[in-house]
Design a protein around this motif. Structure first.
Motif, PDB file in Angstrom:
ATOM      1  N   ILE A 239     119.249 131.838  23.786  1.00 16.74           N
ATOM      2  CA  ILE A 239     117.874 132.264  23.548  1.00 16.74           C
ATOM      3  C   ILE A 239     117.867 133.275  22.404  1.00 16.74           C
ATOM      4  O   ILE A 239     118.915 133.769  21.984  1.00 16.74           O
ATOM      5  N   GLY A 240     116.682 133.608  21.907  1.00 16.13           N
ATOM      6  CA  GLY A 240     116.561 134.562  20.808  1.00 16.13           C
ATOM      7  C   GLY A 240     117.232 134.030  19.560  1.00 16.13           C
ATOM      8  O   GLY A 240     116.996 132.892  19.143  1.00 16.13           O
ATOM      9  N   ASP A 241     118.098 134.834  18.961  1.00 18.97           N
ATOM     10  CA  ASP A 241     118.808 134.413  17.748  1.00 18.97           C
ATOM     11  C   ASP A 241     119.731 133.232  17.995  1.00 18.97           C
ATOM     12  O   ASP A 241     120.229 132.621  17.035  1.00 18.97           O
ATOM     13  N   PHE A 242     119.971 132.905  19.246  1.00 17.53           N
ATOM     14  CA  PHE A 242     120.916 131.832  19.576  1.00 17.53           C
ATOM     15  C   PHE A 242     120.198 130.648  20.224  1.00 17.53           C
ATOM     16  O   PHE A 242     120.825 129.839  20.916  1.00 17.53           O
ATOM     17  N   ALA A 243     118.900 130.574  19.992  1.00 14.55           N
ATOM     18  CA  ALA A 243     118.122 129.460  20.531  1.00 14.55           C
ATOM     19  C   ALA A 243     118.679 128.136  20.022  1.00 14.55           C
ATOM     20  O   ALA A 243     119.218 128.043  18.917  1.00 14.55           O
ATOM     21  N   ASN A 244     118.564 127.120  20.870  1.00 14.92           N
ATOM     22  CA  ASN A 244     119.030 125.759  20.563  1.00 14.92           C
ATOM     23  C   ASN A 244     120.548 125.636  20.543  1.00 14.92           C
ATOM     24  O   ASN A 244     121.087 124.656  20.036  1.00 14.92           O
ATOM     25  N   MET A 245     121.238 126.657  21.053  1.00 10.74           N
ATOM     26  CA  MET A 245     122.696 126.579  21.165  1.00 10.74           C
ATOM     27  C   MET A 245     123.082 126.453  22.635  1.00 10.74           C
ATOM     28  O   MET A 245     122.330 126.864  23.528  1.00 10.74           O
ATOM     29  N   GLU A 246     124.271 125.903  22.872  1.00 15.32           N
ATOM     30  CA  GLU A 246     124.760 125.714  24.236  1.00 15.32           C
ATOM     31  C   GLU A 246     126.217 126.157  24.329  1.00 15.32           C
ATOM     32  O   GLU A 246     126.972 126.055  23.363  1.00 15.32           O
ATOM     33  N   VAL A 247     126.587 126.623  25.506  1.00 13.84           N
ATOM     34  CA  VAL A 247     127.967 126.998  25.801  1.00 13.84           C
ATOM     35  C   VAL A 247     128.352 126.339  27.118  1.00 13.84           C
ATOM     36  O   VAL A 247     127.631 126.481  28.123  1.00 13.84           O
ATOM     37  N   LEU A 248     129.459 125.631  27.134  1.00 12.88           N
ATOM     38  CA  LEU A 248     129.952 125.037  28.374  1.00 12.88           C
ATOM     39  C   LEU A 248     130.560 126.128  29.254  1.00 12.88           C
ATOM     40  O   LEU A 248     131.434 126.878  28.816  1.00 12.88           O
ATOM     41  N   ALA A 249     130.088 126.239  30.489  1.00  8.43           N
ATOM     42  CA  ALA A 249     130.665 127.190  31.440  1.00  8.43           C
ATOM     43  C   ALA A 249     131.972 126.624  31.978  1.00  8.43           C
ATOM     44  O   ALA A 249     132.039 125.451  32.364  1.00  8.43           O
TER      45      ALA A 249
ATOM     46  N   GLU B 213     134.414 121.383  36.692  1.00  5.60           N
ATOM     47  CA  GLU B 213     134.613 120.811  35.366  1.00  5.60           C
ATOM     48  C   GLU B 213     133.671 119.621  35.166  1.00  5.60           C
ATOM     49  O   GLU B 213     133.175 119.042  36.134  1.00  5.60           O
ATOM     50  N   PRO B 214     133.439 119.249  33.918  1.00  2.00           N
ATOM     51  CA  PRO B 214     132.599 118.067  33.670  1.00  2.00           C
ATOM     52  C   PRO B 214     133.212 116.797  34.253  1.00  2.00           C
ATOM     53  O   PRO B 214     134.422 116.704  34.492  1.00  2.00           O
ATOM     54  N   LYS B 215     132.345 115.822  34.499  1.00  2.00           N
ATOM     55  CA  LYS B 215     132.750 114.454  34.879  1.00  2.00           C
ATOM     56  C   LYS B 215     133.484 114.399  36.216  1.00  2.00           C
ATOM     57  O   LYS B 215     134.232 113.438  36.474  1.00  2.00           O
TER      58      LYS B 215
ATOM     59  N   GLY C  69     131.097 122.467  48.596  1.00  6.67           N
ATOM     60  CA  GLY C  69     130.090 123.363  48.071  1.00  6.67           C
ATOM     61  C   GLY C  69     130.598 124.712  47.619  1.00  6.67           C
ATOM     62  O   GLY C  69     129.808 125.581  47.248  1.00  6.67           O
ATOM     63  N   GLU C  70     131.935 124.922  47.638  1.00  2.00           N
ATOM     64  CA  GLU C  70     132.463 126.224  47.219  1.00  2.00           C
ATOM     65  C   GLU C  70     132.197 126.480  45.739  1.00  2.00           C
ATOM     66  O   GLU C  70     131.926 127.611  45.335  1.00  2.00           O
ATOM     67  N   PHE C  71     132.284 125.438  44.925  1.00  4.23           N
ATOM     68  CA  PHE C  71     132.075 125.587  43.488  1.00  4.23           C
ATOM     69  C   PHE C  71     130.688 125.085  43.102  1.00  4.23           C
ATOM     70  O   PHE C  71     130.195 124.095  43.650  1.00  4.23           O
ATOM     71  N   ASP C  72     130.072 125.768  42.137  1.00  6.36           N
ATOM     72  CA  ASP C  72     128.808 125.302  41.587  1.00  6.36           C
ATOM     73  C   ASP C  72     129.035 124.074  40.713  1.00  6.36           C
ATOM     74  O   ASP C  72     130.151 123.806  40.243  1.00  6.36           O
ATOM     75  N   ALA C  73     127.959 123.367  40.485  1.00  6.87           N
ATOM     76  CA  ALA C  73     128.026 122.181  39.628  1.00  6.87           C
ATOM     77  C   ALA C  73     128.346 122.577  38.193  1.00  6.87           C
ATOM     78  O   ALA C  73     128.158 123.726  37.776  1.00  6.87           O
ATOM     79  N   THR C  74     128.823 121.618  37.427  1.00  4.64           N
ATOM     80  CA  THR C  74     129.040 121.822  35.993  1.00  4.64           C
ATOM     81  C   THR C  74     127.790 122.422  35.358  1.00  4.64           C
ATOM     82  O   THR C  74     126.671 122.028  35.691  1.00  4.64           O
ATOM     83  N   ALA C  75     128.001 123.381  34.464  1.00  9.73           N
ATOM     84  CA  ALA C  75     126.842 124.071  33.893  1.00  9.73           C
ATOM     85  C   ALA C  75     126.997 124.244  32.396  1.00  9.73           C
ATOM     86  O   ALA C  75     128.101 124.456  31.889  1.00  9.73           O
ATOM     87  N   LYS C  76     125.866 124.170  31.709  1.00 10.75           N
ATOM     88  CA  LYS C  76     125.797 124.563  30.305  1.00 10.75           C
ATOM     89  C   LYS C  76     124.853 125.748  30.195  1.00 10.75           C
ATOM     90  O   LYS C  76     123.758 125.744  30.775  1.00 10.75           O
TER      91      LYS C  76
END
Length: 732
Positions: free
Chosen positions: A580-590, A554-556, A569-576
């Protein structure tokens, strides 16, 4: 709408609960009835008690209830009469000592107390006991014949706040008595046809039907799925059904029969089965009982708390109840909060006139066709004492009673419309699957809360974007009802049945947009993992293969929904995830899971570094989207970090031609009947909003209460809505 032979289809039932046992002063209740009539109520709620009305077998005493019914009739007040059959008489427990619910370890649930407070005698006895059920049916038949002679009874309620609670049975639940186990085996025989078929499905080796048992210790087993479906959907619907039949067969005027749930179980399909056991359905609404979730960002203001009451406690709960109730049927707010919540020493804030107004308007916006408050005066006994009433213990007025009265009278002036109006079908459906619900219920830990939290977050995103939502259960999908929608969202679909998924494939091929979150069908319906890590048909539909799965922090560096790491190290770091394409410049919080994909025919739309984490695929006349994470978790948590997922979800729907219904800064919900509409405008911000709104071909726009409408011309009107408020405009 359901048949209303007594009070007609031009009356909006507007009532309040007045009576249940133990009642300290029936004369005081009777004295309040003219006051309620003056306040504009046209109905009162009476709660009947089997233990009070048949204290000795075959001896019936309805005199107290009849006094209330007769006096109400003199005042032209209708009666909403609820049965409390779970509060069984003492003689029942003695005559049928084996009618108790039984826990998985063989213990009886032994609570023969004669009080309705708290929880109305639930869970009561087990209705699979044939002698008990026959005795109960005889009582209901006598009640229907005796009380049914009074024409001012408007509706019967067979079970208020349906459920087995309270119990300490855990996930496995009730009931392990020999009667229920026999019925379970009969149901399995009907479902599977042969013992060989059952053994093959469960991967087990029974030699005879009488050996078949539900799990008693370990939950994550194949039989759990069938066991919980049987108890939650089959047993409970059958219990509602025998009560409904007894009323219908003996009521001389054939009044409508219904039941109602407490706060709906988001993600479960059980309430679809309950609603169909009678003529219509209802829900309880206590907006100040719960406010937010422990995983949400803290609520730091009164406006913020009111916003949760509007979107979640009122609109989400009522939308869900409306959808499991089905179209063209009445929907009642069968228990509607009237006063402060009181639970022993925990005493809540009194609702304000604004609270009651926005709650009632939100209920109407989502399709309520009747409202009954709990209660007209505060409760008197122990745990709930001094709570819930529109009126205090003494005195004949209060601000909240005056507010409820004003709105109730306004609704009744347009009773024909509001008793029949319904929201139009939404363009977006959130899919509900009872087997998936039970899969999560069986998993180790409290994974069911993750499922429900994520679905709640998806609804919250759509609500604040301005998209109306319907919920659709698996039986409706199988019946082809999904064809009415432009988009369907498959939330946290880790366990899927291939036969069910085939209907979703058809939906996409016929022009729909199917949006799936991560790992659809990683397990099958009974908990076996699929080799491809996707449901059968998933690779073809989504045009991609599963590549890898990781869990993300989770964040923070906070920990709200994530489990403890078993090692560093079991979990990956927070990710966004980056569009791309029609959705360029958009972000989704994982959130929670992050699945990477190998596109085959699909187009990548989300990336994490050089890995594809979201795809869109053309399928026939429609499209499928697979998002490699869960979209709902961040909707109400980490709002300062998760700024982009709303935009991304809105863009997905826009690509399918589905637009939100909003007028500038105001969200709009519609309700319609016979060529007229009510438009409900929601200001979800703290500052007032003023918008010019097109009449969309209507000629007249009228305020429902005291809405601030100005500068009206032939094609538009201006509307001002205060911060965190609702307004209603009637259009003809």
């Amino acid at each position: 709408m359901s048949i209303r032979p007594v009070f007609g289809d031009d009356v909006f039932p507007f009532g309040t609960h007045v009576y249940r046992e133990p009642c300290l002063d029936l004369d005081a209740v009777l004295a309040d009835l003219p006051l309620l009539k003056d306040y504009g109520f046209n109905m009162i709620k009476i709660q009947e008690h089997w233990s009070a009305d048949e204290p000795r077998e075959g001896e019936y005493d309805f005199t107290r209830i009849e006094r209330l019914i007769r006096r109400a009739g003199e005042l032209d007040l209708g009666i909403y009469l609820g049965l409390t059959m779970e509060q069984a008489p003492a003689w029942v427990w003695r005559k049928f000592p084996d009618c108790h619910f039984v826990y998985s370890d063989g213990r009886r649930h032994n609570q023969p107390a004669q009080y309705t407070i708290p929880m109305d005698g639930k869970p009561g006895p087990c209705w699979d006991h044939p002698g008990l059920r026959e005795a109960a049916a005889r009582f209901i038949a006598e009640l229907a014949r005796r009380l049914g002679q009074y024409r001012n009874i408007w509706a019967w309620n067979t079970f208020q706040e349906i459920g087995f609670w309270p119990n300490t049975a855990g996930k496995l639940g009730f009931c392990y008595c020999p009667h229920t186990l026999a019925r379970f085996r009969e149901w399995l025989q009907d479902k599977y046809g042969s013992l060989d078929a059952l053994n093959a499905t469960w991967q087990i080796n029974y030699g005879a039907w009488d050996e078949v048992e539900p799990p008693r210790r370990e939950e994550p087993l194949a039989p759990f799925i069938d066991w919980r479906y049987f108890m939650d959907d089959v047993y409970m619907a059958r219990a509602l059904g025998f009560k409904t039949r007894a009323l219908r067969e003996n009521d001389p005027y054939q009044r409508p029969v219904f039941s109602h749930a407490d706060t709906p179980r988001l993600g479960s399909g059980a309430e679809w089965a309950w609603a169909r056991a009678a003529d219509f359905f209802g829900t309880s609404n206590y907006p100040k009982w719960n406010n937010g979730h422990p995983w949400d960002d803290p609520i730091g203001s009164e406006p913020g708390a009111l916003l949760y009451e509007i979107w979640e406690e009122m609109m989400l709960c009522t939308d869900l109840a409306r959808c499991n109730n089905g179209r063209d049927r009445a929907l009642w707010g069968a228990e509607f909060q009237g006063g402060p919540i009181s639970t022993s020493l925990h005493y809540g804030r009194k609702p304000t006139p604004k609270d009651l107004r926005v709650w009632m308007l939100a209920g109407l916006a989502c399709g309520m066709t009747g409202i009954s408050f709990w209660n007209h005066r505060v409760e008197r006994f122990w745990k709930e004492a001094n709570g819930f009433g529109l009126l205090d213990p003494t005195g004949d007025s209060s601000e909240r009673m005056n507010a409820a009265s004003r709105i109730g009278k306004a609704i009744q002036r347009r009773g024909k419309f509001f008793s029949q109006a319904q929201p139009p079908r939404a363009r977006v459906a959130i899919l509900v699957n009872e087997d998936l619900y039970h899969f999560f219920q069986a998993c180790n830990g409290e994974v069911i809360h993750h499922y429900r939290y994520n679905m709640r977050g998806i609804y919250a995103r759509l609500w604040r974007l301005g998209f109306a939502v319907d919920f659709l259960d698996a039986d409706e999908v199988a019946a082809g009802d999904l064809r009415h929608y432009g988009a369907a969202i498959l939330a946290m679909p880790l366990s899927l049945d291939a036969e069910y998924f085939a209907h979703l494939i058809d939906f996409a091929r016929c022009g729909g947009l199917l949006i799936s979150e991560a790992c659809p069908g990683r397990w099958d319906k009974y908990g076996w993992c699929t080799v491809a890590q996707l449901v059968d048909g998933g690779e073809e539909l989504f045009g991609a293969k599963h590549e890898e799965l990781v869990m993300v922090k989770e964040p923070k560096d906070e920990q709200r929904w994530m489990p403890e790491q078993r090692r560093f190290g079991e979990f990956d770091a927070t990710a966004k995830l980056t569009g791309i394409g029609d959705f360029a410049n958009m972000e989704v919080l994982a959130s929670f899971y992050l699945q990477s994909l190998e596109p085959v025919a699909a187009e990548a739309i989300l990336m994490r570094s050089d890995r594809v984490t979201g795809v869109i695929n053309r399928v026939g006349a429609g499209s499928s989207v697979l998002i490699g994470t869960f979209l709902g978790f961040g909707a109400l948590a980490y709002r300062d970090v998760d700024q982009g997922t709303d935009q991304f979800l809105g863009a997905l729907l826009d690509k399918a031609g589905i637009r939100p219904d909003r007028c500038g800064g105001l969200l709009r919900r519609r309700s319609e009947y016979s060529g007229a509409e009510a438009w409900f405008f929601i200001n979800a911000g703290v500052e007032p909003v003023c918008e010019t709104i097109s009449k969309e071909g209507f000629t007249v726009a009228r305020p429902f209460l005291d809405e601030n409408i100005s500068n009206e011309d032939t094609s538009s009107f201006q509307l001002r809505v205060e911060g965190m408020d609702l307004a209603c405009v009637l259009l003809e």
